[in-house]
Design a protein around this motif. Structure first.
Motif, PDB file in Angstrom:
ATOM      1  N   GLY A 178      14.512  -5.043  -7.983  1.00  7.90           N
ATOM      2  CA  GLY A 178      15.369  -5.460  -6.863  1.00  7.90           C
ATOM      3  C   GLY A 178      15.249  -4.627  -5.609  1.00  7.90           C
ATOM      4  O   GLY A 178      15.368  -5.139  -4.507  1.00  7.90           O
ATOM      5  N   ARG A 179      15.002  -3.319  -5.758  1.00  9.63           N
ATOM      6  CA  ARG A 179      14.957  -2.431  -4.584  1.00  9.63           C
ATOM      7  C   ARG A 179      13.539  -2.253  -4.044  1.00  9.63           C
ATOM      8  O   ARG A 179      13.310  -1.460  -3.131  1.00  9.63           O
ATOM      9  CB  ARG A 179      15.547  -1.050  -4.912  1.00  9.63           C
ATOM     10  CG  ARG A 179      16.972  -1.056  -5.435  1.00  9.63           C
ATOM     11  CD  ARG A 179      17.996  -1.469  -4.415  1.00  9.63           C
ATOM     12  NE  ARG A 179      18.060  -0.614  -3.243  1.00  9.63           N
ATOM     13  CZ  ARG A 179      18.731  -0.920  -2.150  1.00  9.63           C
ATOM     14  NH1 ARG A 179      19.353  -2.083  -2.040  1.00  9.63           N
ATOM     15  NH2 ARG A 179      18.759  -0.090  -1.124  1.00  9.63           N
ATOM     16  N   SER A 194       0.826  -1.212   0.000  1.00 10.75           N
ATOM     17  CA  SER A 194       0.000   0.000   0.000  1.00 10.75           C
ATOM     18  C   SER A 194       0.856   1.257   0.000  1.00 10.75           C
ATOM     19  O   SER A 194       0.341   2.368   0.057  1.00 10.75           O
ATOM     20  CB  SER A 194      -0.924  -0.003   1.225  1.00 10.75           C
ATOM     21  OG  SER A 194      -1.762  -1.133   1.162  1.00 10.75           O
ATOM     22  N   ASN A 195       2.180   1.076  -0.016  1.00  5.61           N
ATOM     23  CA  ASN A 195       3.104   2.209  -0.057  1.00  5.61           C
ATOM     24  C   ASN A 195       4.024   2.048  -1.275  1.00  5.61           C
ATOM     25  O   ASN A 195       5.230   2.255  -1.186  1.00  5.61           O
ATOM     26  CB  ASN A 195       3.900   2.257   1.257  1.00  5.61           C
ATOM     27  CG  ASN A 195       4.789   3.472   1.350  1.00  5.61           C
ATOM     28  OD1 ASN A 195       4.493   4.521   0.757  1.00  5.61           O
ATOM     29  ND2 ASN A 195       5.896   3.345   2.058  1.00  5.61           N
ATOM     30  N   ASP A 196       3.409   1.641  -2.384  1.00  4.14           N
ATOM     31  CA  ASP A 196       4.162   1.467  -3.633  1.00  4.14           C
ATOM     32  C   ASP A 196       5.353   0.518  -3.479  1.00  4.14           C
ATOM     33  O   ASP A 196       6.362   0.665  -4.154  1.00  4.14           O
ATOM     34  CB  ASP A 196       4.645   2.848  -4.127  1.00  4.14           C
ATOM     35  CG  ASP A 196       4.599   2.940  -5.638  1.00  4.14           C
ATOM     36  OD1 ASP A 196       3.965   2.068  -6.271  1.00  4.14           O
ATOM     37  OD2 ASP A 196       5.234   3.846  -6.189  1.00  4.14           O
ATOM     38  N   TYR A 197       5.228  -0.429  -2.576  1.00  4.75           N
ATOM     39  CA  TYR A 197       6.258  -1.450  -2.321  1.00  4.75           C
ATOM     40  C   TYR A 197       7.590  -0.841  -1.864  1.00  4.75           C
ATOM     41  O   TYR A 197       8.663  -1.389  -2.138  1.00  4.75           O
ATOM     42  CB  TYR A 197       6.469  -2.345  -3.555  1.00  4.75           C
ATOM     43  CG  TYR A 197       5.223  -3.100  -3.953  1.00  4.75           C
ATOM     44  CD1 TYR A 197       4.744  -4.152  -3.168  1.00  4.75           C
ATOM     45  CD2 TYR A 197       4.506  -2.762  -5.097  1.00  4.75           C
ATOM     46  CE1 TYR A 197       3.591  -4.844  -3.524  1.00  4.75           C
ATOM     47  CE2 TYR A 197       3.354  -3.440  -5.459  1.00  4.75           C
ATOM     48  CZ  TYR A 197       2.901  -4.484  -4.670  1.00  4.75           C
ATOM     49  OH  TYR A 197       1.755  -5.168  -5.014  1.00  4.75           O
ATOM     50  N   GLN A 198       7.510   0.301  -1.158  1.00  2.00           N
ATOM     51  CA  GLN A 198       8.729   0.910  -0.614  1.00  2.00           C
ATOM     52  C   GLN A 198       9.008   0.337   0.773  1.00  2.00           C
ATOM     53  O   GLN A 198       8.092  -0.052   1.483  1.00  2.00           O
ATOM     54  CB  GLN A 198       8.570   2.435  -0.508  1.00  2.00           C
ATOM     55  CG  GLN A 198       8.340   3.119  -1.844  1.00  2.00           C
ATOM     56  CD  GLN A 198       9.446   2.821  -2.849  1.00  2.00           C
ATOM     57  OE1 GLN A 198      10.620   3.045  -2.563  1.00  2.00           O
ATOM     58  NE2 GLN A 198       9.088   2.301  -4.017  1.00  2.00           N
ATOM     59  N   GLY A 199      10.304   0.340   1.176  1.00  2.00           N
ATOM     60  CA  GLY A 199      10.694  -0.168   2.497  1.00  2.00           C
ATOM     61  C   GLY A 199      10.529  -1.670   2.550  1.00  2.00           C
ATOM     62  O   GLY A 199      10.493  -2.345   1.520  1.00  2.00           O
ATOM     63  N   GLY A 200      10.405  -2.193   3.755  1.00  2.00           N
ATOM     64  CA  GLY A 200      10.166  -3.634   3.897  1.00  2.00           C
ATOM     65  C   GLY A 200      11.391  -4.481   3.611  1.00  2.00           C
ATOM     66  O   GLY A 200      12.507  -4.145   4.000  1.00  2.00           O
ATOM     67  N   PHE A 201      11.179  -5.590   2.927  1.00  2.00           N
ATOM     68  CA  PHE A 201      12.226  -6.593   2.685  1.00  2.00           C
ATOM     69  C   PHE A 201      12.469  -6.643   1.174  1.00  2.00           C
ATOM     70  O   PHE A 201      11.593  -7.064   0.406  1.00  2.00           O
ATOM     71  CB  PHE A 201      11.740  -7.940   3.235  1.00  2.00           C
ATOM     72  CG  PHE A 201      12.698  -9.075   3.066  1.00  2.00           C
ATOM     73  CD1 PHE A 201      14.067  -8.923   3.263  1.00  2.00           C
ATOM     74  CD2 PHE A 201      12.229 -10.339   2.737  1.00  2.00           C
ATOM     75  CE1 PHE A 201      14.941  -9.984   3.126  1.00  2.00           C
ATOM     76  CE2 PHE A 201      13.083 -11.416   2.607  1.00  2.00           C
ATOM     77  CZ  PHE A 201      14.444 -11.237   2.802  1.00  2.00           C
ATOM     78  N   LEU A 202      13.662  -6.200   0.771  1.00  2.00           N
ATOM     79  CA  LEU A 202      13.921  -6.017  -0.658  1.00  2.00           C
ATOM     80  C   LEU A 202      13.874  -7.324  -1.452  1.00  2.00           C
ATOM     81  O   LEU A 202      14.294  -8.379  -0.961  1.00  2.00           O
ATOM     82  CB  LEU A 202      15.300  -5.372  -0.860  1.00  2.00           C
ATOM     83  CG  LEU A 202      15.550  -4.029  -0.173  1.00  2.00           C
ATOM     84  CD1 LEU A 202      16.934  -3.497  -0.540  1.00  2.00           C
ATOM     85  CD2 LEU A 202      14.477  -3.019  -0.551  1.00  2.00           C
ATOM     86  N   VAL A 203      13.396  -7.208  -2.697  1.00  2.00           N
ATOM     87  CA  VAL A 203      13.411  -8.345  -3.628  1.00  2.00           C
ATOM     88  C   VAL A 203      14.836  -8.908  -3.727  1.00  2.00           C
ATOM     89  O   VAL A 203      15.040 -10.131  -3.720  1.00  2.00           O
ATOM     90  CB  VAL A 203      12.900  -7.907  -5.021  1.00  2.00           C
ATOM     91  CG1 VAL A 203      13.190  -8.964  -6.081  1.00  2.00           C
ATOM     92  CG2 VAL A 203      11.408  -7.596  -4.959  1.00  2.00           C
ATOM     93  N   ASP A 204      15.839  -8.018  -3.802  1.00  2.00           N
ATOM     94  CA  ASP A 204      17.234  -8.469  -3.890  1.00  2.00           C
ATOM     95  C   ASP A 204      17.604  -9.358  -2.697  1.00  2.00           C
ATOM     96  O   ASP A 204      18.354 -10.320  -2.852  1.00  2.00           O
ATOM     97  CB  ASP A 204      18.188  -7.257  -3.910  1.00  2.00           C
ATOM     98  CG  ASP A 204      18.305  -6.649  -5.303  1.00  2.00           C
ATOM     99  OD1 ASP A 204      17.943  -7.326  -6.291  1.00  2.00           O
ATOM    100  OD2 ASP A 204      18.765  -5.487  -5.402  1.00  2.00           O
TER     101      ASP A 204
END
Ligand code: NAD
Length: 303
Positions: free
Chosen positions: A286-287, A237-247
């Protein structure tokens, strides 16, 4: 009060260190990115110019770095022989806790070099995401000697809720990697099911509620829904910012793959998840937070 040197203040390390400061510990912080230290310093931590400065005279060192190469370089130095690294500068009484997710062999290597200097090194990877780091409710999965575990517990309790002593050096990493392989599988499976339901006319929030209360219920649905707008607090819900990176998820699935090769284990589901996340990362994600795997299933659609 314990004097702590904390190295690596990213999505996880930042809030973990903050909880230690709030609990009244004396925390010296260092991150390669200057701005990562600002919030901590405002809260009462002291800013260090180098890992050495952050750990001079402390009782405990905690690190939360991206991957094995960062941990090896920090503790063992450029040549990874133990001479030019942080271990060579620490007193034997210091307890070192590395909470990064790295290969079990890397954790064992650093633990071995530490033991040669009489230093106790514990691998203590975490589970629970950024939300758990902020709330101080992480799970710590710890590998190393029992007395080191006992010494670590009072500090781990400040940052976490569920503490496990998985076994000797490297065991924390083995358990964590198994967990994250399962998480990668569950997140991609959840995203796949949501995309299928929505393409067949369902509201993603309704479908999520149905699956949460049914046999498909899992952690991704409960606290980390990958569909934008279904769960306000989730990175989706935050444009996939923060959290646990795909990388980082791709790294962990790679670690699972290496462990499977080494132990001749079949991991067909883990391999599938690894390919999905690697492809997603290769497409430029990735980010983003790893729940953005949802986008992989929604190619060509707007969020
Ligand atoms: P991140 O990329 O947000 O943060 C890593 C931080 O380390 C960055 O601020 C970076 O500048 C710093 N750094 C890198 N090298 C450094 C060095 N030599 N000295 C000092 N600082 C250095 O990563 P994160 O999400 O905080 O994850 C950290 C570890 O925790 C990873 O191993 C990850 O797999 C694991 N993990 C992450 C989550 C999550 O939800 N984000 C959950 C569980 C475990």
């Amino acid at each position: 009060m314990t004097s702590i040197g904390f190295i690596g203040l990213g999505n996880m390390g930042g809030p973990m260190a903050l909880n230690l400061v709030k609990a009244g510990h004396e925390v010296k912080v260092f991150d390669l990115v200057e701005s990562a230290m600002s919030q901590l310093v405002e809260a009462g931590a002291s800013r260090a110019e180098s890992p050495r400065q952050a750990t001079e005279g402390v009782d405990v060192v905690i690190s939360m770095l991206p991957a094995g190469q960062h941990v090896r370089k920090l503790y063992l130095g450029d040549k990874e022989d133990g001479e030019g690294g942080l271990l060579a500068t620490l007193d034997a009484s210091v307890l070192v806790i590395d909470a990064s997710t790295i290969a079990p062999d890397d954790a064992r290597l650093v633990a071995r070099h530490a033991a040669e200097r009489g230093i106790t090194f514990m691998d203590a990877p975490v589970s629970g995401g950024v939300g758990g780091a902020r709330a101080g409710t992480l799970s710590f999965i710890v590998g190393g000697e029992a007395d080191g575990y006992a010494r670590a517990v009072p500090l781990l309790e400040v940052m976490g809720k569920n503490l496990f002593h998985a076994g000797p050096a490297g065991s924390g990493q083995v358990a964590k990697i198994c967990n994250n392989m399962l998480l990668g599988i569950l997140m991609s499976g959840t995203a796949e099911a949501l995309a299928l339901g929505v393409k067949n006319g369902l509201d993603p929030a309704v479908l999520s509620e149905v699956m949460k209360q049914s046999s498909g219920g899992n952690w991704a649905l409960n606290v980390y829904n990958p569909w934008p707008g279904v769960m306000e607090s989730a990175p989706a819900s935050n444009d996939y910012q923060g959290g646990f990176l795909v990388d980082l998820m791709a790294k962990d699935l790679g670690l699972a793959w290496e462990m499977a090769l080494g132990s001749k284990s079949a991991v067909p589901m883990g391999s599938q998840a690894r390919n999905l996340f690697a492809q997603h990362a290769a497409q430029g994600a990735g980010r983003l937070d790893f729940s953005s795997i949802q986008r992989f299933y929604r190619c060509g659609e707007a969020d």
